[in-house]
Design a protein around this motif. Structure first.
Motif, PDB file in Angstrom:
ATOM      1  N   GLY A  34      -1.312 -71.773 -84.884  1.00 13.89           N
ATOM      2  CA  GLY A  34      -1.539 -71.188 -86.191  1.00 13.89           C
ATOM      3  C   GLY A  34      -0.990 -69.782 -86.229  1.00 13.89           C
ATOM      4  O   GLY A  34      -0.725 -69.198 -85.183  1.00 13.89           O
ATOM      5  N   ALA A  38      -5.203 -66.378 -88.390  1.00 17.00           N
ATOM      6  CA  ALA A  38      -5.746 -67.657 -88.831  1.00 17.00           C
ATOM      7  C   ALA A  38      -7.177 -67.851 -88.332  1.00 17.00           C
ATOM      8  O   ALA A  38      -7.913 -68.675 -88.860  1.00 17.00           O
ATOM      9  CB  ALA A  38      -4.855 -68.796 -88.352  1.00 17.00           C
ATOM     10  N   GLU A 212      -5.175 -72.759 -90.255  1.00 19.86           N
ATOM     11  CA  GLU A 212      -4.643 -71.868 -91.270  1.00 19.86           C
ATOM     12  C   GLU A 212      -5.826 -71.242 -91.992  1.00 19.86           C
ATOM     13  O   GLU A 212      -6.732 -71.949 -92.430  1.00 19.86           O
ATOM     14  CB  GLU A 212      -3.804 -72.684 -92.258  1.00 19.86           C
TER      15      GLU A 212
END
Lengths: 245, 297
Positions: A34, A38, A212
């Motif tokens: 990520g 994140a 995310e």
């Protein structure tokens, strides 16, 4: 072996981890990829007990460890290699390794510890050369090796690796990843790898999660993730090609 | 008495009292390194050590060596209790709050000592007689040798503890990086408790060995803490060797100042040194300025 159920973590009023659920089976290498910010490091710190989740469970061998202190979590067999190495700079390389065995030196005695230190030296020969040097004088790659060695000295069942490639030269990164792969062959340690270097991490892993803004967006087989177009576009630097091409 | 032997005498007196400042400064450093706070109750540990020793030997008639051990144990327990009651329950306290708490702790300890022992000044018999011997015209009390010897032993033990034992290394690791320390399984809270106990024991030892020559009363803590703090800053906060050397230096300056200028300025000298260091080189003579920039204060 490790199962996170609906974990929510906050920094003050900021909601960082939103309903995270994931699992890691014994002997697996699982990676979490990520972008910056994140929440990957927060996730590892929540597992380690540095930050407590506000709600949710972290089941480790059928025990909830969600609100245990970091030293208890280490004693239960989960060891973290923190982001940015965080070795003890003014102490020698050897002392850093010895401190890694802090939870078991009284139980296991110095002979067993010494044998494990030798094992670390076979894994990372450069550390043997530098064993009496102050840890702060090592290069970035050497410090990363020391940080991994220190975490292994507690003989963990699960190793949490936070961005081992951060700030290192590409050649060194390759070497670190090779070591991670070798670790599993050698000691059957389960590894949870957090990385921004998504391709290298996924190539090494059995499964992966993509994170995310505090949520898990994708999960699955590492090979499938490598081929997933969304993942490719966002994390592997490949342009999404139009379908009619 | 020639000037030479006079100066030698002042030096000897200075070294004696400087030893105590050095030990107080070491106490400051142990807690500072583990927690990042200045424990303003450090001087009270010294006072309590002396007072307990007096009480055990003169009121309870306990033999010297046993009373020494008992006094150190009592003050160590008080230090540990102080940490458990006042520091431990706090969640993420600010530095300012911690300083207020140690100040409050110091006032409470001083007040309790006054209630218990009154406002009198107490003394102790010297450990091995008061028959002085002479060195180039200067007199040396046997107690001076005791003070120096015990300080030497204490410093050796501390150095060994921090450099060669796993627990000592764990305390250092905690000082360097508490988060990383907790990630190798070191309980940071336990190390904080240990640092308070250790520095209380150190303070008590200093109080016991100084009482025969410097006397002890309930409100001696503050001035000892102040001078010990000056030594800790002069030596560079957190620096063990620096603390001992700076303590000796302040003791010598104080004694020379009192002897050659006026004894009225005795206490002002440590303060003057403290102010000068803070103005000129805040990281201390042994401190590294890069390191001091990273400190909270």
């Amino acid at each position: 072996m490790l199962r996170l159920l609906n974990i929510n973590t906050f920094y003050g009023e900021i909601h960082v981890l939103k309903n995270i659920s994931l699992h890691i089976a014994e002997g697996e290498i699982v990676s979490l990829i990520g972008a910056n910010g994140a929440g990957k490091t927060t996730l590892l710190n929540t597992i380690s007990g540095i930050i407590n989740a506000r709600t949710g469970q972290i089941m480790y061998n059928n025990k909830d460890i969600a609100r245990k202190s970091p030293d208890r979590v280490v004693k239960m067999g989960i060891s973290q290699v923190p982001e940015g190495r965080q070795i003890f700079n003014p102490l020698t390389v050897l002392d850093n390794l010895k401190l890694g065995s802090y939870i078991r030196y009284r139980r296991d005695g110095s002979r067993k510890i010494q044998r494990d230190i030798e094992e670390m030296f076979t894994l990372f020969p450069i550390l043997q050369e530098r064993q009496n040097q102050l840890a702060g004088t090592l290069s970035g790659g050497e410090q990363q090796m020391l940080a991994i060695g220190r975490a292994l000295m507690s003989r963990p069942r699960i190793l949490l690796l936070d961005e081992p490639s951060m700030g290192l030269a590409p050649l060194v990164v390759t070497e670190i990843f090779k070591t991670v792969a070798r670790l599993r062959e050698m000691s059957k340690t389960t590894i949870f790898l957090v990385e921004q270097n998504a391709r290298a991490a996924l190539k090494l892993s059995d499964r992966g999660y993509v994170m995310e803004t505090g949520k898990i967006m994708f999960e699955g087989n590492a090979r499938d993730l490598l081929e997933n177009r969304e993942v490719q576009r966002a994390y592997l630097g490949k342009e999404k090609k139009p379908i009619w091409e | 008495m020639s000037l030479f032997s006079q100066i030698l005498q002042f030096l000897l007196t200075g070294i004696t009292i400087g030893t105590i400042y050095g030990m107080v400064a070491l106490g400051f450093n142990i807690i500072y390194n583990a927690t990042g706070i200045i424990n303003f109750a450090q001087g009270e540990f010294v006072m309590l050590g002396g007072m307990f020793m007096v009480w055990f030997t003169t009121v309870l008639k306990i033999p010297m060596i046993a009373a020494f051990a008992l006094s150190v144990i009592m003050v160590t327990l008080i230090g540990a209790l102080f940490e458990r009651l006042a520091i431990y329950p706090l969640k993420r306290p600010s530095v300012l709050i911690l300083i207020m708490i140690t100040l409050a702790g110091s006032i409470i300890m001083k007040g309790s000592a006054m209630l218990f022992w009154g406002k009198e000044t107490y003394t102790l018999p010297h450990f091995s007689g008061e028959e002085p011997f002479y060195l180039f015209g200067a007199t040396i009390l046997p107690q001076t040798l005791w003070i120096l010897g015990i300080m030497f032993v204490v410093v050796i033990i501390l150095a060994g503890f921090f450099n060669f034992t796993m627990l000592g290394k764990a305390m250092r690791a905690c000082a360097v990086n508490p988060t990383a320390a907790s990630l190798v399984g070191i309980s940071v809270k336990k190390m904080v408790l240990l640092s308070f106990a250790l520095s209380a024991a150190l303070g008590a030892t200093a109080g016991i060995i100084i009482t025969p020559v410097a006397l002890m009363e309930y409100d001696r803590g503050a001035i000892l803490a102040l001078k010990g703090f000056a030594a800790a800053v002069l030596g560079g906060l957190g620096n063990g060797v620096g603390a001992v050397v700076a303590g000796l230096l302040i003791g010598i300056l104080e004694s020379l100042g009192a002897g050659l200028i006026s004894s009225g300025y005795k206490d002002a000298i440590a303060l003057l040194v403290l102010l000068l260091v803070l103005f000129v080189k805040p990281s201390g003579i042994f401190g590294v300025s890069e390191a001091s920039k990273l400190k909270e204060f």
